[in-house]
Design a protein around this motif. Sequence first.
Motif, mmCIF file in Angstrom:
data_model
loop_
_atom_site.group_PDB
_atom_site.id
_atom_site.type_symbol
_atom_site.label_atom_id
_atom_site.label_comp_id
_atom_site.label_asym_id
_atom_site.label_seq_id
_atom_site.Cartn_x
_atom_site.Cartn_y
_atom_site.Cartn_z
ATOM 1 N N GLN A 5 13.868 -3.865 -4.662
ATOM 2 C CA GLN A 5 13.688 -4.680 -5.858
ATOM 3 C C GLN A 5 12.745 -3.984 -6.846
ATOM 4 O OE1 GLN A 5 15.158 -7.256 -6.896
ATOM 5 N NE2 GLN A 5 13.841 -8.252 -8.409
ATOM 6 N N GLN A 6 11.746 -3.298 -6.325
ATOM 7 C CA GLN A 6 10.817 -2.572 -7.199
ATOM 8 C C GLN A 6 11.462 -1.337 -7.823
ATOM 9 O OE1 GLN A 6 7.382 -1.730 -4.699
ATOM 10 N NE2 GLN A 6 6.279 -3.492 -5.521
ATOM 11 N N LEU A 7 12.247 -0.624 -7.002
ATOM 12 C CA LEU A 7 12.780 0.661 -7.453
ATOM 13 C C LEU A 7 14.112 0.532 -8.180
ATOM 14 C CD1 LEU A 7 11.940 2.626 -4.188
ATOM 15 C CD2 LEU A 7 10.752 2.828 -6.382
ATOM 16 N N THR B 61 13.567 -8.004 11.166
ATOM 17 C CA THR B 61 13.370 -8.825 9.972
ATOM 18 C C THR B 61 12.285 -8.228 9.079
ATOM 19 O OG1 THR B 61 14.028 -10.819 11.197
ATOM 20 C CG2 THR B 61 12.841 -11.137 9.126
ATOM 21 N N ALA B 62 11.180 -7.770 9.691
ATOM 22 C CA ALA B 62 10.095 -7.164 8.922
ATOM 23 C C ALA B 62 10.569 -5.902 8.199
ATOM 24 C CB ALA B 62 8.918 -6.847 9.845
ATOM 25 N N CYS B 63 11.355 -5.069 8.888
ATOM 26 C CA CYS B 63 11.899 -3.861 8.247
ATOM 27 C C CYS B 63 12.825 -4.224 7.091
ATOM 28 C CB CYS B 63 12.656 -3.021 9.271
ATOM 29 S SG CYS B 63 11.599 -2.157 10.457
ATOM 30 N N LEU B 64 13.664 -5.219 7.302
ATOM 31 C CA LEU B 64 14.586 -5.639 6.246
ATOM 32 C C LEU B 64 13.818 -6.159 5.033
ATOM 33 C CD1 LEU B 64 17.434 -6.157 5.246
ATOM 34 C CD2 LEU B 64 17.460 -8.296 6.548
ATOM 35 N N LEU B 65 12.758 -6.930 5.263
ATOM 36 C CA LEU B 65 11.941 -7.440 4.163
ATOM 37 C C LEU B 65 11.292 -6.299 3.386
ATOM 38 C CD1 LEU B 65 10.256 -10.450 5.978
ATOM 39 C CD2 LEU B 65 11.905 -10.597 4.107
ATOM 40 N N LEU B 66 10.775 -5.314 4.112
ATOM 41 C CA LEU B 66 10.189 -4.143 3.458
ATOM 42 C C LEU B 66 11.216 -3.449 2.569
ATOM 43 C CD1 LEU B 66 7.926 -2.259 6.049
ATOM 44 C CD2 LEU B 66 7.309 -2.947 3.727
ATOM 45 N N GLY B 67 12.398 -3.214 3.135
ATOM 46 C CA GLY B 67 13.441 -2.544 2.376
ATOM 47 C C GLY B 67 13.862 -3.338 1.155
ATOM 48 N N LEU B 68 14.040 -4.644 1.317
ATOM 49 C CA LEU B 68 14.439 -5.484 0.184
ATOM 50 C C LEU B 68 13.366 -5.519 -0.902
ATOM 51 C CD1 LEU B 68 16.024 -8.458 2.163
ATOM 52 C CD2 LEU B 68 17.252 -6.804 0.744
ATOM 53 N N HIS B 69 12.112 -5.572 -0.465
ATOM 54 C CA HIS B 69 11.006 -5.592 -1.425
ATOM 55 C C HIS B 69 10.953 -4.291 -2.233
ATOM 56 C CE1 HIS B 69 7.000 -6.463 -3.018
ATOM 57 N NE2 HIS B 69 6.644 -5.248 -2.647
ATOM 58 N N ARG C 98 0.798 -1.228 0.000
ATOM 59 C CA ARG C 98 0.000 0.000 0.000
ATOM 60 C C ARG C 98 0.832 1.280 0.000
ATOM 61 N NH1 ARG C 98 -3.306 -3.038 -2.169
ATOM 62 N NH2 ARG C 98 -4.415 -4.531 -0.856
ATOM 63 N N ALA C 99 2.032 1.250 0.540
ATOM 64 C CA ALA C 99 2.858 2.465 0.601
ATOM 65 C C ALA C 99 3.699 2.595 -0.663
ATOM 66 C CB ALA C 99 3.753 2.426 1.833
ATOM 67 N N ARG C 100 4.114 3.805 -0.962
ATOM 68 C CA ARG C 100 4.933 4.076 -2.140
ATOM 69 C C ARG C 100 6.158 4.883 -1.727
ATOM 70 N NH1 ARG C 100 2.410 0.579 -3.419
ATOM 71 N NH2 ARG C 100 0.913 0.322 -5.121
ATOM 72 N N PRO C 101 7.199 4.221 -1.260
ATOM 73 C CA PRO C 101 8.381 4.938 -0.769
ATOM 74 C C PRO C 101 9.345 5.269 -1.900
ATOM 75 C CG PRO C 101 8.723 2.622 -0.504
ATOM 76 C CD PRO C 101 7.368 2.777 -1.146
ATOM 77 N N ASN C 102 10.387 6.029 -1.558
ATOM 78 C CA ASN C 102 11.472 6.248 -2.508
ATOM 79 C C ASN C 102 12.636 5.328 -2.158
ATOM 80 O OD1 ASN C 102 12.914 7.446 -0.334
ATOM 81 N ND2 ASN C 102 11.970 9.426 -0.785
ATOM 82 N N LEU C 103 13.657 5.383 -2.992
ATOM 83 C CA LEU C 103 14.787 4.475 -2.825
ATOM 84 C C LEU C 103 15.533 4.747 -1.525
ATOM 85 C CD1 LEU C 103 16.334 2.168 -4.144
ATOM 86 C CD2 LEU C 103 17.724 3.863 -5.359
#
Length: 379
Positions: A283-285, A272-280, A227-232
């Motif tokens: 990968q998109q950006l 771990t949850a933060c790391l997964l968010l960042g990795l995901h 749902r969120a749209r972060p930057n790199l």
Amino acid sequence: MPRNPGIDALRGASILLVVLHHLALRIPLKQTALAGFVPARLLAALSWNGWSAVFVFFVISGFLIAGHAIARWGTLARPDLRAFYLLRATRILPLLLALLAVLSLLQLAGAQDYVIHGEGQSLGGALLAALGLHLNWYEGATGWLPGNWDVLWSLSIEEAFYLGFPLACLLLRRERWLFAAMIALALALPLFLARLEGSNEIWQEKAYLPGMSAIAAGIAAAIVAARARPNLAVASWLCAAGGIGLLVALLWGPWLWKLVGNGTMLVLTLSTACLLLGLHWRQQLAPRAGLRGLGWLRAQGRRSYEIYLTHMFVVYSLVALFKAGGGDMRGGWLWYVPAVLLCWGLGEVVARFFSDPVERRLRERWLSGGKMDGIERGR
């Protein structure tokens, strides 16, 4: 959702810690020649983080399974129950049933290291517990099972959670309410661990609610990821913060425990949850930003489920050879590299020639002519 190399590497690191832990129980690294020049803290982290690694797996499982459900159906509020359960069954059951069949034959043959002989335990009881998703409870009530059976405790927690999860999604109806419920469950981890103090050691490690809290952290992260749209920059910061938090929990767990007590595991799961968010998001950006030199770790991550269920066959075999050769603890560290490679190789063979083709055929038959092929696995 394409495969994410960073998440595969994290899974590979987790399964590596599990394998090292089960080796260290039998060939302690602190008694080998490595103790003379490798810091004790590092040896301890490599040896005794198997349980923590399983909690990392729980978070990853929640993240991937929820993420794929959102990608598939657009929201967690309206999951397709039939598809959800069949996807889990086709991934988990074939190898689990094959493993139980092999372990039953070894039990009947009286094979050393595989015979169930604890008071109140039996082959029938262990089979019922494994298939009835309460092997963790069975061990808590009767004692440790042989290693190949013992690893199934985490499946009991994970699959029990996923039996109820889609029903909770339908009951809550709105994703925001589900998100709030998952956050509450994730943050309750220290309370669940505190309530277990005074229980026997097995139940403290393998009770349902702590593991389900870790899964909930992954699900909450998956909702944010969708749902969120972060930057790199945000994605990179999350990778750094999550990675540092995870390393602190794994390398300096005893120190952290003195500081925050049961909150130590919350640090591990939220990191771990933060790391997964960042990795995901990375990968998109920045999809071409790979992890150089970690291909071997990613390969193990892709086969983590197969390695997890079969690695004790390798551990028991190599430990038996080690003892037959005199059991010189000083050189015991030399057995670790072949053990890791053989566990990886066995997992690859099992996946390529059994679990992958069986899963594919079952999905082709049960899920609209194979339209579900290519979905990344949750474990």
